[in-house]
Write a protein that holds these residues in place. Structure first.
Motif, PDB file in Angstrom:
ATOM      1  N   VAL A 216      36.742  10.515  42.773  1.00  0.00           N
ATOM      2  CA  VAL A 216      37.491   9.749  41.767  1.00  0.00           C
ATOM      3  C   VAL A 216      36.691   8.597  41.164  1.00  0.00           C
ATOM      4  O   VAL A 216      36.637   8.469  39.939  1.00  0.00           O
ATOM      5  N   PRO A 217      36.059   7.702  41.956  1.00  0.00           N
ATOM      6  CA  PRO A 217      35.401   6.550  41.317  1.00  0.00           C
ATOM      7  C   PRO A 217      33.923   6.791  41.032  1.00  0.00           C
ATOM      8  O   PRO A 217      33.279   7.662  41.639  1.00  0.00           O
ATOM      9  N   PRO A 218      33.363   5.997  40.118  1.00  0.00           N
ATOM     10  CA  PRO A 218      31.892   5.952  40.009  1.00  0.00           C
ATOM     11  C   PRO A 218      31.330   5.185  41.197  1.00  0.00           C
ATOM     12  O   PRO A 218      31.991   4.317  41.757  1.00  0.00           O
ATOM     13  N   GLU A 220      27.156   4.353  43.373  1.00  0.00           N
ATOM     14  CA  GLU A 220      25.731   4.107  43.150  1.00  0.00           C
ATOM     15  C   GLU A 220      24.987   5.321  42.589  1.00  0.00           C
ATOM     16  O   GLU A 220      23.975   5.166  41.898  1.00  0.00           O
ATOM     17  N   HIS A 221      25.457   6.509  42.890  1.00  0.00           N
ATOM     18  CA  HIS A 221      24.754   7.736  42.499  1.00  0.00           C
ATOM     19  C   HIS A 221      25.139   8.232  41.109  1.00  0.00           C
ATOM     20  O   HIS A 221      24.673   9.281  40.662  1.00  0.00           O
ATOM     21  N   GLY A 222      25.996   7.495  40.416  1.00  0.00           N
ATOM     22  CA  GLY A 222      26.553   7.983  39.153  1.00  0.00           C
ATOM     23  C   GLY A 222      27.987   8.395  39.387  1.00  0.00           C
ATOM     24  O   GLY A 222      28.864   7.563  39.611  1.00  0.00           O
ATOM     25  N   GLY A 223      28.251   9.696  39.348  1.00  0.00           N
ATOM     26  CA  GLY A 223      29.598  10.184  39.612  1.00  0.00           C
ATOM     27  C   GLY A 223      30.510  10.022  38.419  1.00  0.00           C
ATOM     28  O   GLY A 223      30.099  10.185  37.264  1.00  0.00           O
ATOM     29  N   ASN A 224      31.760   9.645  38.677  1.00  0.00           N
ATOM     30  CA  ASN A 224      32.795   9.667  37.642  1.00  0.00           C
ATOM     31  C   ASN A 224      32.785   8.370  36.823  1.00  0.00           C
ATOM     32  O   ASN A 224      33.720   7.579  36.871  1.00  0.00           O
ATOM     33  N   CYS A 225      31.732   8.190  36.042  1.00  0.00           N
ATOM     34  CA  CYS A 225      31.584   6.962  35.259  1.00  0.00           C
ATOM     35  C   CYS A 225      32.370   7.000  33.952  1.00  0.00           C
ATOM     36  O   CYS A 225      32.691   5.958  33.393  1.00  0.00           O
ATOM     37  N   ASP A 226      32.654   8.187  33.414  1.00  0.00           N
ATOM     38  CA  ASP A 226      33.435   8.330  32.182  1.00  0.00           C
ATOM     39  C   ASP A 226      32.869   7.482  31.045  1.00  0.00           C
ATOM     40  O   ASP A 226      33.583   6.711  30.409  1.00  0.00           O
TER      41      ASP A 226
END
Length: 393
Positions: A216-218, A220-226
């Protein structure tokens, strides 16, 4: 067309795909494919809910969506030679909707099931369906609006190390412990419920499902930054935490407003990404990119030049309480001010106006963050997306 390394069947859930993806972050989720630095390839992606939302006028699927299932991701992609401490260079060469699925959706989640940025004002589920017409989109649920999309992956990132995963889970557990009964919760902690972990089975599946972080959240690795400007032509520099980097992606958007304020945000779609990857050896230390990715935006975006801009300050909108430099509250007020205006200017309901802010290419800014006690944020709406003049007369 680049070689398709990950294919999806829109009629099958992610765990039943010929090559299953995943919906959790964990270093031990096996890679689905390997590539060499310099490779160019295509990845197909399901929509983030794994096909739970239908192209109809009934918002009950938004209301009842299983959020333990999201986000279903394509990958991981193992990049040969990538090691901890390197930077993974990812170029987004192109992005598009799957030919059999040229539509998308936006929604407001119910307060008891995820909520949204304005959950205290819009607590019930709502849905809008958007049809794609080349670069443009329209919705039968928001008449009088048409705009060009800025397609982008809402979620793309590398796998965490065991140490980084432990740090995520510890700090998010500590946060939830401060108010464990809050609804919506302060964070989404690991749960085996509805976990999809690629080809893993048996005891190894059970172990990782208990440990793996939600997407769900962004982090340190990037992820769900939207980030809506993470579109075609963008180059991203990702920290590498595990051998092979293990790059994954999904949550594709046809368009999105800054902040993705409805949470079921942007115009969610199934689609494809064409990517190029490379590796900078020792790049994390060399360029001091150690905490979060860095990216150079691409040159392609809709050309809107005239905006109507709404301001918000850090005073609580219902209690009148003065808050200190609270950009979250200031941006919330800017959104609420825009919604109230659009209810009059366009005849929208509050829900319609709210969903427009989540889908159209609105620009969010921190205008002032130094003038105590009020932070000031702005929300800019391009005026040419409407079929009428919305300026005050």
């Amino acid at each position: 067309m680049p070689e398709v390394l990950f294919r999806v069947d829109l009629n099958k859930p992610m765990e039943e795909q010929d090559t299953p993806g995943h919906n959790r972050w964990h270093p031990d989720i096996p890679a689905t494919v390997s590539v060499n630095p310099g490779a160019v390839f295509r990845m197909e992606c399901k929509d983030w809910t794994d096909g739970q939302i239908s192209n109809n006028d009934d918002p009950s699927d938004i209301r009842d969506v299983n959020l333990n299932r999201v986000h279903v991701l394509s990958g991981p992609v193992w990049v040969n030679g990538a090691e901890p401490g390197d930077l993974l260079v990812v170029d987004i060469l192109d992005i598009g909707a799957l030919p059999q699925s040229e539509w998308g959706f936006n929604g407001i989640f119910a307060k008891e099931n995820g909520g949204s940025f304005l959950v205290d004002h819009y607590a019930q589920a709502a849905k809008s369906i958007w049809d794609f017409h080349g670069i443009y989109t329209t919705s039968r649920h928001l008449p009088g609006v048409k705009f060009a999309g800025l397609l982008h992956p809402g979620l793309i990132g590398t796998a965490p190390s065991h140490q980084l995963l432990d740090r995520w889970n510890r700090r998010e557990s500590d946060l939830v412990a401060t108010n464990p009964e809050r609804m919506p919760p302060l964070a989404n902690l690991p749960t085996p419920h509805s976990a999809v972990l690629g080809s893993l089975k048996g005891a190894e599946f059970d172990r990782i499902a208990r440990e793996a972080a939600r997407t769900v959240p962004p982090r340190e690795h990037g992820g769900n930054c939207d980030i809506k400007n993470l579109s075609k032509g963008t180059r991203i520099y990702f920290p590498v935490y595990v051998n092979g980097a293990k790059l994954s992606m999904g949550d594709l958007h046809f368009s999105q407003g800054d902040g993705e304020v409805t949470f079921c945000g942007g115009i969610e779609m199934a689609g494809w990404l064409d990517l190029h990857v490379d590796v900078i050896k020792g790049g994390m230390a060399k360029y001091n990119i150690v905490n979060n990715p860095v990216f150079k935006p691409g040159p392609v975006e809709p050309r809107y030049t005239e905006y109507l801009v709404f301001e918000g300050i850090s005073v609580h909108e219902t209690t009148g309480q003065q808050l200190y430099m609270d950009a979250h509250v200031a941006y919330r007020n800017a959104c609420l001010n825009a919604i109230e205006y659009l209810k009059t200017a366009m005849g929208f309901t509050g829900e319609q106006a709210y969903m427009l802010l989540g889908t159209a290419p609105v620009e969010g800014r921190i205008a002032g963050i130094v003038d105590i006690p009020n932070a000031c944020c702005t929300l800019s709406i391009p005026t040419s997306i409407f079929d009428r003049d919305i300026l005050p007369k």
